[in-house]
Design a protein around this motif. Structure first.
Motif, short mmCIF file in Angstrom:
data_model
loop_
_atom_site.label_atom_id
_atom_site.label_comp_id
_atom_site.label_asym_id
_atom_site.label_seq_id
_atom_site.Cartn_x
_atom_site.Cartn_y
_atom_site.Cartn_z
N LEU A 193 -36.26 29.55 -89.32
CA LEU A 193 -36.23 30.87 -88.67
C LEU A 193 -35.05 30.97 -87.72
CD1 LEU A 193 -37.59 33.61 -88.07
CD2 LEU A 193 -38.88 32.46 -86.25
N ASP A 194 -34.25 32.03 -87.89
CA ASP A 194 -33.17 32.34 -86.96
C ASP A 194 -33.46 33.68 -86.32
OD1 ASP A 194 -30.70 32.07 -85.62
OD2 ASP A 194 -29.73 33.36 -87.10
N PHE A 195 -33.37 33.73 -85.00
CA PHE A 195 -33.78 34.92 -84.26
C PHE A 195 -32.61 35.42 -83.42
CE2 PHE A 195 -35.70 36.98 -80.52
CZ PHE A 195 -36.57 37.87 -81.13
N ALA A 196 -32.23 36.67 -83.61
CA ALA A 196 -31.17 37.29 -82.82
C ALA A 196 -31.71 38.57 -82.20
CB ALA A 196 -29.95 37.60 -83.69
N VAL A 197 -30.96 39.10 -81.21
CA VAL A 197 -31.45 40.25 -80.45
C VAL A 197 -30.39 41.33 -80.39
CG1 VAL A 197 -32.25 41.05 -78.21
CG2 VAL A 197 -32.94 38.80 -79.05
N ILE A 262 -33.95 45.44 -78.76
CA ILE A 262 -34.06 45.04 -77.36
C ILE A 262 -35.46 45.27 -76.82
CG2 ILE A 262 -33.24 45.55 -75.02
CD1 ILE A 262 -31.22 43.99 -76.60
N TRP A 263 -36.09 46.37 -77.22
CA TRP A 263 -37.42 46.68 -76.67
C TRP A 263 -38.45 45.61 -77.07
CZ3 TRP A 263 -41.38 47.11 -80.10
CH2 TRP A 263 -41.09 47.50 -81.41
N ILE A 268 -41.59 40.43 -75.67
CA ILE A 268 -41.75 38.98 -75.89
C ILE A 268 -41.49 38.21 -74.60
CG2 ILE A 268 -40.75 36.98 -77.07
CD1 ILE A 268 -40.23 38.87 -79.47
N THR A 269 -40.42 38.55 -73.90
CA THR A 269 -40.08 37.81 -72.68
C THR A 269 -41.08 38.09 -71.57
OG1 THR A 269 -38.49 39.55 -72.05
CG2 THR A 269 -37.62 37.61 -73.19
N TRP A 270 -41.61 39.30 -71.52
CA TRP A 270 -42.63 39.62 -70.51
C TRP A 270 -43.88 38.77 -70.77
CZ3 TRP A 270 -47.66 41.18 -70.28
CH2 TRP A 270 -48.14 41.58 -69.03
N CYS A 271 -44.27 38.69 -72.05
CA CYS A 271 -45.43 37.88 -72.40
C CYS A 271 -45.17 36.40 -72.11
CB CYS A 271 -45.77 38.06 -73.88
SG CYS A 271 -46.42 39.70 -74.30
N GLY A 272 -43.96 35.94 -72.43
CA GLY A 272 -43.61 34.56 -72.15
C GLY A 272 -43.67 34.25 -70.68
N ASP A 273 -43.18 35.17 -69.85
CA ASP A 273 -43.21 34.99 -68.41
C ASP A 273 -44.66 34.95 -67.90
OD1 ASP A 273 -40.89 34.83 -66.51
OD2 ASP A 273 -42.13 36.24 -65.39
N TYR A 274 -45.48 35.86 -68.40
CA TYR A 274 -46.88 35.95 -67.98
C TYR A 274 -47.64 34.68 -68.37
CZ TYR A 274 -51.71 37.58 -67.74
OH TYR A 274 -53.05 37.70 -67.45
N LEU A 275 -47.46 34.25 -69.61
CA LEU A 275 -48.16 33.04 -70.07
C LEU A 275 -47.68 31.80 -69.33
CD1 LEU A 275 -48.27 33.70 -73.93
CD2 LEU A 275 -50.20 33.74 -72.33
N GLY A 276 -46.38 31.76 -69.05
CA GLY A 276 -45.84 30.62 -68.32
C GLY A 276 -46.46 30.48 -66.95
N LYS A 277 -46.62 31.60 -66.25
CA LYS A 277 -47.22 31.56 -64.92
C LYS A 277 -48.71 31.24 -64.99
CE LYS A 277 -43.83 34.69 -62.88
NZ LYS A 277 -43.55 36.04 -62.36
N THR A 281 -46.57 26.38 -67.47
CA THR A 281 -45.63 25.77 -68.42
C THR A 281 -44.39 26.64 -68.55
OG1 THR A 281 -47.48 24.83 -69.67
CG2 THR A 281 -45.34 24.91 -70.77
N MET A 282 -43.21 26.04 -68.40
CA MET A 282 -41.96 26.76 -68.52
C MET A 282 -41.74 27.20 -69.96
SD MET A 282 -39.77 26.70 -65.71
CE MET A 282 -39.52 24.97 -65.29
N THR A 283 -41.33 28.45 -70.16
CA THR A 283 -41.03 28.95 -71.50
C THR A 283 -39.56 29.34 -71.59
OG1 THR A 283 -41.63 31.21 -70.87
CG2 THR A 283 -43.36 29.83 -71.82
N ALA A 284 -38.99 29.19 -72.79
CA ALA A 284 -37.57 29.53 -72.98
C ALA A 284 -37.34 31.03 -72.93
CB ALA A 284 -37.08 28.96 -74.31
N LEU A 285 -38.35 31.80 -73.38
CA LEU A 285 -38.22 33.26 -73.39
C LEU A 285 -39.01 33.82 -72.20
CD1 LEU A 285 -38.58 33.97 -77.21
CD2 LEU A 285 -36.50 34.06 -75.82
N ASN A 286 -38.27 34.17 -71.15
CA ASN A 286 -38.88 34.69 -69.93
C ASN A 286 -38.08 35.88 -69.42
OD1 ASN A 286 -36.60 33.55 -68.47
ND2 ASN A 286 -37.62 31.58 -68.71
N ASN A 287 -38.50 36.47 -68.31
CA ASN A 287 -37.84 37.67 -67.81
C ASN A 287 -36.38 37.45 -67.47
OD1 ASN A 287 -40.06 39.38 -68.04
ND2 ASN A 287 -40.86 38.84 -66.03
N ASP A 288 -36.04 36.28 -66.93
CA ASP A 288 -34.64 35.99 -66.62
C ASP A 288 -33.82 35.89 -67.91
OD1 ASP A 288 -33.69 35.88 -63.94
OD2 ASP A 288 -32.86 33.90 -64.33
N LYS A 289 -34.42 35.27 -68.94
CA LYS A 289 -33.73 35.09 -70.21
C LYS A 289 -33.48 36.42 -70.90
CE LYS A 289 -32.26 31.94 -73.20
NZ LYS A 289 -31.25 30.93 -72.87
N PHE A 290 -34.33 37.41 -70.64
CA PHE A 290 -34.17 38.72 -71.27
C PHE A 290 -32.79 39.30 -71.00
CE2 PHE A 290 -34.40 43.36 -70.50
CZ PHE A 290 -34.60 43.78 -71.80
#
Length: 334
Positions: A193-197, A262-263, A268-277, A281-290
């Motif tokens: 899987l390759d993922f681009a934005v 982008i939307w 995805i990053t919002w969910c990653g941030d929420y789940l991380g907190k 557990t640190m996630t690669a896809l978070n609000n800063d990464k967005f």
């Protein structure tokens, strides 16, 4: 010559340690009690534990030492709490600088590893232009803001105490053996899987870790006090080129390429941030990464580094990806 390298157990720091040893420096690696020494096995390395949360504690730990050079590579790129960026990247730098000044350390150079991220999303209108030192930084991440605030503190110190010999390096995306963030993309491609934005053109820049190390030692030797230098390999790449090179090096496994709007990335990053907190557990896809992933222009002007330091990038992306993949395989990461 004695050199102190902070963040010595990390990706960039461990390579700086290796180069310092090659050059015959008495090399001191600053670590935490919890730091791994897996990349710091050379018996010539001197270790020192430093607590960047306290200037007073740093002064106690550094008392009796006299370093000619300090390379400050310690810092964090991912945090569950954005306040930790400022606590570690900004306040940690302030405490170290203050301790060195108070101890009257006889420094020839203090090299601070900052980031192109301090500039934020600027010059985003096509055709994209290089970000230059004349542009006003507008960081759009907590990470970038924390690095910029540390830079500003160094400038303030230098205006008040003109003898503090700092130089700032601002590398773009640093990759190579031992690096873990780009490795996640490599692993994803291996797993088909390759993922681009985003559908708008994206210009990306890279710099191989040993070229950053090259710039560190050139800055120590030739850098002008107070100067700030962008670092890349001198080329500009389209967003898919890194993935294409990785795919080739992995033997062209079957894959699915997904380009998400982008939307969707925002969700995805919002969910990653929420789940991380929630999980701690640190996630690669978070609000800063967005904000990093949606940024379209990562061009930067490295001419000052080339002219003033003699910086000449040695490793372009194709060779760098080849070396990285080979290392990941040899070390059983892949």
């Amino acid at each position: 010559m004695r050199i102190l390298i902070t963040g010595a157990s990390g990706f960039i720091g461990s390579f700086i340690v290796e180069e310092a040893l090659k050059r015959g420096f008495e090399t001191w690696a600053a670590i935490r009690k919890s730091s791994s020494k897996v990349f710091l096995q050379d018996e010539r390395i001197h270790f020192i534990e430093l607590d960047f949360s306290s200037q007073e504690r740093l002064e106690q730990q550094l008392e009796g030492h006299a370093f000619d050079y300090v390379v400050h590579a310690a810092g964090v790129t991912k945090c569950l709490d954005k306040n930790d960026f400022y606590r570690i990247n900004t306040e940690g730098t302030q405490h170290l600088v203050n301790a060195l000044i108070h101890l009257q350390m006889p420094l020839k150079r203090f090299v601070f590893i900052s980031s192109l991220s301090i500039m934020g999303a600027i010059r985003e209108q096509q055709p994209y232009e290089e970000i230059t030192e004349r542009d006003t930084p507008r960081p759009n991440t907590a990470y970038g803001e924390s690095k910029l605030t540390a830079e500003k503190y160094l400038s303030t110190v230098n205006s008040q105490l003109s003898t503090f010999p700092y130089i700032i390096l601002r590398p773009t995306g640093v990759y190579g053996p031992r690096e873990r963030d780009y490795f996640l993309q490599v692993k994803s491609i291996q797993n088909h899987l390759d993922f681009a934005v985003g559908f708008q053109r994206q210009d990306i820049t890279f710099v191989y870790v040993t070229d950053v190390v090259q710039a560190v030692f050139l800055a120590m030797e030739k850098g002008t006090v107070g100067r700030k230098y962008f670092l890349s390999d001198g080329e500009v790449y389209r967003s898919a080129e890194f993935s294409d090179l990785v795919h080739e090096e992995l033997g062209r496994p079957w894959w699915i390429r997904i380009t998400a709007p982008i939307w969707l990335l925002r969700i995805i990053t919002w969910c990653g941030d929420y789940l991380g907190k929630k999980t701690g557990t640190m996630t690669a896809l978070n609000n800063d990464k967005f904000n990093i992933l949606r940024q379209r222009n990562w061009r930067c002007d490295i001419e000052p580094a080339k002219k003033e330091l003699g910086y000449e990038p040695q490793v372009k992306l194709a060779e760098g990806v080849h070396r990285s993949i080979q290392w990941y395989k040899e070390n059983k990461w892949l």
